[in-house]
Motif scaffolding. Sequence first.
Motif, short mmCIF file in Angstrom:
data_model
loop_
_atom_site.label_atom_id
_atom_site.label_comp_id
_atom_site.label_asym_id
_atom_site.label_seq_id
_atom_site.Cartn_x
_atom_site.Cartn_y
_atom_site.Cartn_z
N UNK A 1 39.20 43.39 32.75
CA UNK A 1 38.12 44.16 32.13
C UNK A 1 36.98 44.43 33.13
N UNK A 2 36.87 43.56 34.15
CA UNK A 2 35.76 43.63 35.10
C UNK A 2 36.18 44.00 36.51
N UNK A 3 37.48 44.02 36.77
CA UNK A 3 37.97 44.21 38.13
C UNK A 3 39.25 45.03 38.13
N UNK A 4 39.42 45.83 39.18
CA UNK A 4 40.71 46.48 39.39
C UNK A 4 41.65 45.43 39.97
N UNK A 5 42.77 45.21 39.34
CA UNK A 5 43.76 44.23 39.78
C UNK A 5 44.76 44.97 40.67
N UNK A 6 44.82 44.55 41.93
CA UNK A 6 45.65 45.23 42.91
C UNK A 6 46.70 44.26 43.43
N UNK A 7 47.96 44.52 43.13
CA UNK A 7 49.00 43.64 43.68
C UNK A 7 49.09 43.81 45.20
#
Length: 188
Positions: A134-140
Amino acid sequence: MIILQFVILTVAFVAAASSIALSILVTLRVKQLIDPLVEEGAFKERPPGRNFSGTQIPDHVGVADLHGRPVDFPPSDPGPWILAFQSVDCSGCKSQLPAYRQYLEAQGVPRDRVLSVIGGGTDGIELYEQLIGEYSRIIPAGDQLTVAADLGVEFWPTYMVVGPDGTVSMSHGNAAELPRLDLEQPVG
């Protein structure tokens, strides 16, 4: 009378043997739980790691988040941004997720200016999406995104506060140590 004494001694022997067996089982279970933490170094003080202050974050093109949506790396919005390196295999990363979430929530940094690069494959990355998505772009992290290697990040988690010019103003291995951000003033 001898039979009664024999029964009492047998019961006492069985109780003692059961107690010893239970103690051994508990000890083995505790060892099974603690060994991975010891191997990972959870009970050791973390080395300070590299101080990334003053480091320029390189541009990366073609970066996508967990859902395949393009990500500006670095963010195109003005103002400070946060870059975090975490791993699905890192118990320290997972244990810091609540503090990191609380920090992101309190700071109010726009989601597109918070990039959490998650290494270690995609199994387990859902936890990061659930707790901080919700607060961060999750980047694999993967073959296409080599920013951790490019910067020389060796310890997880590593959190960086980056100024609008792409220069790291501070880095830390503990989410609780991240500074309060003034989103009106550039960090640098």
